[in-house]
Motif scaffolding. Structure first.
Motif, PDB file in Angstrom:
ATOM      1  N   GLY A   1      17.296   9.360   3.428  1.00 39.25           N
ATOM      2  CA  GLY A   1      18.342   9.753   4.372  1.00 39.25           C
ATOM      3  C   GLY A   1      19.609   8.937   4.218  1.00 39.25           C
ATOM      4  N   GLU A   2      19.445   7.639   4.222  1.00 43.30           N
ATOM      5  CA  GLU A   2      20.625   6.788   4.250  1.00 43.30           C
ATOM      6  C   GLU A   2      21.429   6.874   2.976  1.00 43.30           C
ATOM      7  OE1 GLU A   2      19.380   3.006   6.380  1.00 43.30           O
ATOM      8  OE2 GLU A   2      21.243   2.436   5.335  1.00 43.30           O
ATOM      9  N   SER A   3      22.679   7.119   3.122  1.00 44.85           N
ATOM     10  CA  SER A   3      23.565   7.351   1.985  1.00 44.85           C
ATOM     11  C   SER A   3      23.575   6.175   1.010  1.00 44.85           C
ATOM     12  CB  SER A   3      24.960   7.626   2.535  1.00 44.85           C
ATOM     13  OG  SER A   3      25.866   7.725   1.494  1.00 44.85           O
ATOM     14  N   PHE A   4      23.564   4.977   1.539  1.00 43.21           N
ATOM     15  CA  PHE A   4      23.628   3.776   0.708  1.00 43.21           C
ATOM     16  C   PHE A   4      22.464   3.757  -0.288  1.00 43.21           C
ATOM     17  CE2 PHE A   4      24.685  -0.152  -0.809  1.00 43.21           C
ATOM     18  CZ  PHE A   4      23.897  -1.219  -0.417  1.00 43.21           C
ATOM     19  N   TYR A   5      21.244   3.941   0.226  1.00 42.36           N
ATOM     20  CA  TYR A   5      20.075   3.902  -0.641  1.00 42.36           C
ATOM     21  C   TYR A   5      20.051   5.078  -1.583  1.00 42.36           C
ATOM     22  CZ  TYR A   5      18.432   0.328   2.569  1.00 42.36           C
ATOM     23  OH  TYR A   5      18.336  -0.798   3.334  1.00 42.36           O
ATOM     24  N   LYS A   6      20.521   6.215  -1.071  1.00 42.82           N
ATOM     25  CA  LYS A   6      20.550   7.414  -1.913  1.00 42.82           C
ATOM     26  C   LYS A   6      21.414   7.158  -3.137  1.00 42.82           C
ATOM     27  CE  LYS A   6      21.591  11.441   0.090  1.00 42.82           C
ATOM     28  NZ  LYS A   6      20.586  12.499  -0.029  1.00 42.82           N
ATOM     29  N   LEU A   7      22.597   6.587  -2.892  1.00 47.05           N
ATOM     30  CA  LEU A   7      23.504   6.346  -4.013  1.00 47.05           C
ATOM     31  C   LEU A   7      22.968   5.298  -4.971  1.00 47.05           C
ATOM     32  CD1 LEU A   7      26.992   6.533  -2.301  1.00 47.05           C
ATOM     33  CD2 LEU A   7      25.841   8.240  -3.675  1.00 47.05           C
ATOM     34  N   ILE A   8      22.286   4.286  -4.430  1.00 48.57           N
ATOM     35  CA  ILE A   8      21.693   3.288  -5.321  1.00 48.57           C
ATOM     36  C   ILE A   8      20.673   3.962  -6.241  1.00 48.57           C
ATOM     37  CG2 ILE A   8      20.187   1.274  -5.456  1.00 48.57           C
ATOM     38  CD1 ILE A   8      21.440   0.173  -3.008  1.00 48.57           C
TER      39      ILE A   8
ATOM     40  N   PRO B   1       0.814  -1.215   0.000  1.00 47.70           N
ATOM     41  CA  PRO B   1       0.000   0.000   0.000  1.00 47.70           C
ATOM     42  C   PRO B   1       0.845   1.261   0.000  1.00 47.70           C
ATOM     43  CG  PRO B   1      -0.344  -1.299   2.006  1.00 47.70           C
ATOM     44  CD  PRO B   1       0.601  -2.056   1.168  1.00 47.70           C
ATOM     45  N   ARG B   2       2.114   1.123   0.390  1.00 49.18           N
ATOM     46  CA  ARG B   2       2.946   2.320   0.446  1.00 49.18           C
ATOM     47  C   ARG B   2       3.875   2.443  -0.756  1.00 49.18           C
ATOM     48  NH1 ARG B   2       4.314   1.899   6.471  1.00 49.18           N
ATOM     49  NH2 ARG B   2       2.334   2.521   7.423  1.00 49.18           N
ATOM     50  N   SER B   3       3.593   1.656  -1.808  1.00 52.24           N
ATOM     51  CA  SER B   3       4.490   1.708  -2.962  1.00 52.24           C
ATOM     52  C   SER B   3       4.245   2.983  -3.767  1.00 52.24           C
ATOM     53  CB  SER B   3       4.270   0.495  -3.853  1.00 52.24           C
ATOM     54  OG  SER B   3       2.937   0.504  -4.337  1.00 52.24           O
ATOM     55  N   SER B   4       5.169   3.279  -4.671  1.00 53.35           N
ATOM     56  CA  SER B   4       5.025   4.467  -5.506  1.00 53.35           C
ATOM     57  C   SER B   4       4.144   4.137  -6.697  1.00 53.35           C
ATOM     58  CB  SER B   4       6.394   4.914  -6.005  1.00 53.35           C
ATOM     59  OG  SER B   4       6.241   5.725  -7.139  1.00 53.35           O
TER      60      SER B   4
ATOM     61  N   LYS C   1       9.405  -6.588  -0.811  1.00 52.78           N
ATOM     62  CA  LYS C   1       9.145  -7.174   0.503  1.00 52.78           C
ATOM     63  C   LYS C   1      10.468  -7.540   1.152  1.00 52.78           C
ATOM     64  CE  LYS C   1       5.392  -8.264   2.800  1.00 52.78           C
ATOM     65  NZ  LYS C   1       4.156  -7.504   2.782  1.00 52.78           N
ATOM     66  N   PHE C   2      11.307  -8.181   0.348  1.00 50.10           N
ATOM     67  CA  PHE C   2      12.648  -8.580   0.769  1.00 50.10           C
ATOM     68  C   PHE C   2      13.385  -7.393   1.367  1.00 50.10           C
ATOM     69  CE2 PHE C   2      13.220 -12.769  -0.077  1.00 50.10           C
ATOM     70  CZ  PHE C   2      14.505 -13.156  -0.403  1.00 50.10           C
ATOM     71  N   ILE C   3      13.356  -6.328   0.573  1.00 47.15           N
ATOM     72  CA  ILE C   3      14.118  -5.150   0.964  1.00 47.15           C
ATOM     73  C   ILE C   3      13.519  -4.521   2.210  1.00 47.15           C
ATOM     74  CG2 ILE C   3      14.804  -2.835   0.252  1.00 47.15           C
ATOM     75  CD1 ILE C   3      14.998  -3.844  -2.568  1.00 47.15           C
TER      76      ILE C   3
ATOM     77  N   GLY D   1      11.335  -0.794  -3.324  1.00 48.33           N
ATOM     78  CA  GLY D   1      11.699  -1.230  -1.975  1.00 48.33           C
ATOM     79  C   GLY D   1      12.233  -0.070  -1.152  1.00 48.33           C
ATOM     80  N   ILE D   2      13.131   0.680  -1.774  1.00 46.02           N
ATOM     81  CA  ILE D   2      13.715   1.826  -1.075  1.00 46.02           C
ATOM     82  C   ILE D   2      12.635   2.856  -0.770  1.00 46.02           C
ATOM     83  CG2 ILE D   2      15.340   3.733  -1.293  1.00 46.02           C
ATOM     84  CD1 ILE D   2      17.067   1.918  -3.021  1.00 46.02           C
ATOM     85  N   TYR D   3      11.750   3.058  -1.755  1.00 45.44           N
ATOM     86  CA  TYR D   3      10.659   4.016  -1.580  1.00 45.44           C
ATOM     87  C   TYR D   3       9.778   3.618  -0.400  1.00 45.44           C
ATOM     88  CZ  TYR D   3       6.606   6.871  -2.815  1.00 45.44           C
ATOM     89  OH  TYR D   3       5.579   7.764  -2.808  1.00 45.44           O
ATOM     90  N   ILE D   4       9.459   2.324  -0.326  1.00 43.72           N
ATOM     91  CA  ILE D   4       8.593   1.845   0.755  1.00 43.72           C
ATOM     92  C   ILE D   4       9.285   2.000   2.093  1.00 43.72           C
ATOM     93  CG2 ILE D   4       7.463  -0.199   1.705  1.00 43.72           C
ATOM     94  CD1 ILE D   4       7.050  -1.093  -1.226  1.00 43.72           C
ATOM     95  N   LEU D   5      10.581   1.678   2.121  1.00 46.92           N
ATOM     96  CA  LEU D   5      11.344   1.854   3.354  1.00 46.92           C
ATOM     97  C   LEU D   5      11.236   3.292   3.841  1.00 46.92           C
ATOM     98  CD1 LEU D   5      14.727  -0.036   2.918  1.00 46.92           C
ATOM     99  CD2 LEU D   5      13.029  -0.386   4.702  1.00 46.92           C
ATOM    100  N   LYS D   6      11.393   4.218   2.896  1.00 44.83           N
ATOM    101  CA  LYS D   6      11.355   5.641   3.240  1.00 44.83           C
ATOM    102  C   LYS D   6       9.980   6.019   3.768  1.00 44.83           C
ATOM    103  CE  LYS D   6      12.940   9.985   2.972  1.00 44.83           C
ATOM    104  NZ  LYS D   6      11.909  10.546   3.817  1.00 44.83           N
TER     105      LYS D   6
END
Lengths: 459, 490
Positions: free
Chosen positions: B379-386, B90-93, B150-152, B438-443
């Protein structure tokens, strides 16, 4: 970073748009583009007409539904209009895409689509005038050569004749003979645009102008005593037909076409300036026009030796021009110093009469100032009234021109050339003539130009 | 009849695409949830209308009932995909979903047009049809990548995972270089008889993840050197395999990630400088680079030779179609070599129109900008760079393929993601979007968490304030307890 990407994408889209707007039309008109041939399956090839609507090329649907391409004026417009089979040439090739495009209106298009009928291709209306063209064709007679007539103020080409010619209605039958091995036929060549000739004395218009430019205060005081031969080291330049002209001024030198006087003037000319002037007229480049052009040449620069220079300024040596570019040279004088871009296609009309494309006059280059143009006009009037061009003159209107007898090999044989315009005070037409191996420009080429001008100016 | 219908639908599809492109660009700036929701619904509606119009036109032109069945299946897939995805996440883009759908729809329509529609009449021959194969691959890819977010969400991408993926990717490239099948001069793929696998498409992703991991925290010179060496080894192996297009993409993507990680323009310029030098060297070393550059400079002189034929046919197609296009089945896109892959943009431009092409480019651009914007918010640099890396990967690929087809730059042999035919490309693009989701949902989860706590604190503060006088101590305790709680959760 996002901004960078945005900018690069903008660049891509601009180029894409540039291609579609500017380059596409020329690009697709290519025999390798099978879409064009496919269009012929759905459209009856459109008409080509002269400026007054006279049919120069039309498609006649035969009883068996095949389409025959017919050229009502036959040989007269052979190279200008061209043919469309065998790869195509002339206007038939240049406007191939337009002739196969159909804009007959939505309703008609719907009807055609439903009844599986072919649409009618667009009509190409040229700037040519059939009457003037016929006059030029008749005047050139049995000679080989070219005649081109244009409007100096707009650049519209009124007549374009090239001989030897052929009957385009017979193109399929005579093709093998024309292009077969061992054939020496040159009738398919459009000499107006692609024939390269030494301009001979017609070139002196530019030499005189350059001399006047470099001696603005004292050119009228220039004198030369002509004894028939101009000596430069081991070389000699003789005047045409071994004439001895006596006391010459710039005016009379141009009128009588005195080689000696011009060679003498040339000794002091700035070669680079001369080169620039020629480049402005259209030398050393290839004219950008619907029909293919040959590149003209005036290969002079600061390092050229004087002997080369002397020959070149009288239109010999390595100087080469086309009849069309020679016309542009005269047109620059006729049009106050500005050359208008020459064009053959006035407009393209859909079958419903609506204009699809229209060409407007465009200026091509500025060669001289209006004052210089006026002066040169005066000098060129002198050629007609007091000089070698008298046969080209008329009592009905004042002609301004220049004759030329150009040597093309080491013999005494010459091509006959003439460039001129009329009426001198308000020019409506520029004519450029070349008669291969015609001899004297004044005796052979000038009358042809007069016939053309008569047709144009005397209704 | 068919011609008139095609002409009418040509304008309809152009109009729909223009609206979609406009929406794609403006949606990036919308703030409120309700505005966004309405916009997303509108975009999906536009996509489905376009899809319907395109297939209606194909049907009218081919008079083939198989086309209708195919359309039905595609519609089913799109609807299911959206419904299932929204249910699951439900929180996907929704924007990712919409763009994926639109690009796939365009791809399906063009590939169907380019293929032989008669194949669709019978199920056995249908599977030989390119468009059908693409559809099957898309369904497969969608299914496979469905659970990646989901994994992420649950496991996050750990450092160890990134390392394993990265090294694995590099080894994969070596393997292709040594054993792979050569296509058009480049060692690109493994041929498994039934399908071909193009590893460089997947290694693209592992490469980005690996680089992001290396540069996420330390960005000192020593780190940069190491990361550059890793990137360089990928590029060199690709060059050795003659896959210069991919090498270029990897290299440029690395520069983008490097710049965003270090904020040092110096690295960017130094990188571009080295890249230019390498390009010049490539020109002298590789004959097929010379052929491509010569074809780019003057394809007309090479028109009947290997180098110029493809470009000139592509330009004929684009030029003949003009701004408004010739209409489906009115042009001759099948005359273009490799039209279902590298040159699909030319086919689209010819029949759908130049304006349509521009809108398509804008949609791709909006996707790239959306990912960049997402990156700035993470926020997290790792995801930002990905995210930055993926945006660059996609963006550079689109630029290279469209740029090559329009002769803006020399051809580099890359395809248009989601639109061009190609299983490996489809799968890897789906993977890429899935990871981004995945990153979007995490955020989103993080954001909601912060929002929830903020509300909780406010509530507690209000309750304490509204409590009995003299409970200052309890208020303080309450606050302290609340603070302790927050600290633990973080």
């Amino acid at each position: 970073m996002a901004v960078t990407f945005g900018l690069i994408f903008a660049g891509l889209m601009c180029y894409y748009g540039y291609f579609l707007s500017v380059q596409a039309d020329q690009v697709i008109n290519n025999p390798y583009n099978t879409r064009i041939a496919a269009m012929a399956g759905k459209v009856i090839r459109g008409d080509i007409t002269d400026k007054n609507g006279n049919l120069l090329a039309t498609s006649q649907v035969q009883e068996d539904d095949s389409v025959l391409r017919v050229y009502p004026y036959g040989r007269t417009f052979a190279q200008a209009v061209g043919y469309h089979s065998k790869g195509g040439s002339g206007i038939e090739a240049a406007m191939n895409f337009e002739l196969l495009s159909s804009h007959s209106g939505i309703l008609k298009g719907l009807v055609n689509d439903v009844t599986h009928q072919k649409g009618q291709g667009d009509t190409v209306v040229t700037t040519l005038d059939a009457r003037i063209q016929q006059a030029a064709y008749d005047a050139l007679g049995d000679y080989s050569g070219a005649v081109v007539a244009m409007e100096p103020g707009t650049g519209k080409i009124l007549a374009m004749v090239s001989k030897p010619d052929y009957d385009p209605n017979q193109i399929n039958e005579i093709w093998d003979r024309l292009v077969g091995e061992g054939s020496t036929e040159t009738c398919l060549l459009n000499r107006v645009t692609q024939g390269l000739y030494p301009p001979g004395s017609t070139f002196k218009i530019l030499t005189a102008l350059e001399y006047i430019r470099e001696h603005p205060d004292d050119w009228e005081d220039y004198t030369y005593e002509c004894d028939g031969a101009f000596e430069y080291g081991d070389y000699t330049i003789r005047c045409s037909e071994n004439a001895v002209h006596g006391h010459m001024t710039v005016r009379s030198a141009l009128a009588k076409s005195c080689n000696g006087a011009f060679a003498n003037m040339a000794e002091s000319l700035d070669k680079d300036a001369m080169r620039s002037l020629c480049d402005a007229v259209g030398y050393n480049s290839r004219l950008d026009m619907a029909l293919p052009q040959s590149a003209t040449s005036f290969p002079i620069d600061q390092n050229t030796d004087t002997w080369q220079m002397l020959q070149s300024v009288i239109g010999q040596g390595k100087t080469q021009t086309t009849p069309l570019v020679n016309a542009l040279m005269a047109a620059s004088v006729a049009n106050g110093g500005t050359i208008m871009k020459p064009y053959l296609i006035d407009r393209v009309e859909g079958a419903n009469g609506k204009i699809q494309e229209k060409n407007m006059p465009q200026s091509l280059s500025k060669v001289m100032t209006p004052e210089e143009a006026e002066l040169m006009t005066e000098l060129m009037v002198g050629v007609i009234n007091e000089g070698t061009g008298s046969v080209g003159g008329s009592d009905q209107y004042q002609v301004a021109g220049k004759t030329g007898s150009a040597q093309y090999d080491s013999s005494e044989n010459t091509h006959a050339l003439f460039v001129g315009f009329a009426p001198a005070d308000n020019p409506k037409i520029v004519v450029s003539v070349i008669v291969e191996q015609g001899g004297s420009g004044g005796r052979v080429a000038a009358p042809i130009a007069k016939a053309v001008m008569d047709a144009a100016l005397l209704q | 009849m068919a011609t008139i219908f095609t002409v009418v639908t040509k304008y309809i599809m152009l109009f729909l695409m223009a609206l979609y492109a406009w929406d794609s660009l403006t949606v990036i700036h919308l703030k409120t949830q309700s505005q966004l929701s309405w916009k997303y619904h509108k975009m999906l509606a536009l996509t489905l209308m376009f899809h319907l119009t395109a297939y209606a036109t194909i049907f009218i032109n081919t008079k083939n009932t198989g086309v209708l069945v195919f359309y039905g299946l595609q519609l089913l897939f799109f609807v299911l995909y959206h419904v299932v995805y929204r249910r699951l996440y439900p929180r996907s883009s929704r924007l990712f979903l919409n763009h994926t759908t639109m690009l796939l729809a365009v791809g399906f329509a063009v590939l169907t047009r380019l293929s032989d529609a008669d194949q669709l009449l019978d199920i056995t021959t249908a599977l030989g049809n390119r468009a059908v194969k693409q559809f099957v691959l898309v369904c497969g890819a969608a299914a496979v990548t469905l659970f990646v977010p989901k994994f992420i969400e649950k496991l996050r991408i750990k450092k160890r995972t990134a390392e394993i993926l990265g090294v694995g990717g590099l080894l994969m490239l070596v393997l292709v270089a040594l054993l792979g099948k050569t296509t058009y001069g480049a060692n690109l793929s493994f041929d498994f008889k039934v399908f071909t696998l193009q590893p460089s498409e997947f290694v693209k992703l592992t490469f980005v993840i690996l680089t992001a991991m290396l540069l996420q925290v330390k960005t000192d010179f020593k780190r940069v050197c190491f990361a550059t060496a890793v990137a360089g080894s990928h590029v060199i192996i690709l060059v050795v395999s003659n896959d210069l297009g991919s090498a270029l993409i990897y290299f440029l993507t690395y520069l983008v990630i490097l710049y965003v990680a270090t904020h040092q323009p110096l690295y960017l310029f130094a990188g571009l400088g080295c890249g230019s030098a390498a390009a010049v060297a490539a020109y002298f070393l590789f004959s097929h680079v010379r052929v491509r550059v010569a074809a780019w400079q003057d394809p007309w002189s090479l028109i009947d030779k290997d180098g110029g034929y493809q470009i000139t046919q592509g330009l004929f197609a684009i030029g003949s179609g003009g701004w408004l296009g010739s209409g489906l089945y009115q042009g001759m896109p099948t005359k273009i070599p490799v039209v279902s892959k590298d040159y699909i943009f030319a086919a689209i431009s010819e029949e759908f129109g130049g304006l349509f092409g521009v809108c398509l480019i804008l949609v791709c651009l909006s996707l790239i900008l959306y990912i960049f914007r997402m990156a700035t918010k993470v926020g997290e640099s790792f995801y930002k760079l990905i995210a930055v890396g993926f945006a660059a990967l996609y963006g550079i690929q689109v630029l290279l393929t469209v740029g090559g087809v329009t002769k803006w730059i020399p051809l580099t042999g890359v395809t248009l993601p989601f639109v061009s035919y190609g299983g490996s490309s489809i799968l890897s693009t789906f993977l890429m979007i899935a990871v981004l989701q995945g990153i979007y949902i995490l955020k989103r989860n993080e954001d909601e968490e912060i929002e929830r706590k903020r509300k909780e604190r406010k509530l507690r503060g209000n309750r304490a304030a509204a409590g009995t006088a003299g409970s200052g101590r309890s208020r303080k305790t309450g606050e302290k307890a609340g603070q302790k709680e927050t600290k633990q959760r973080n």
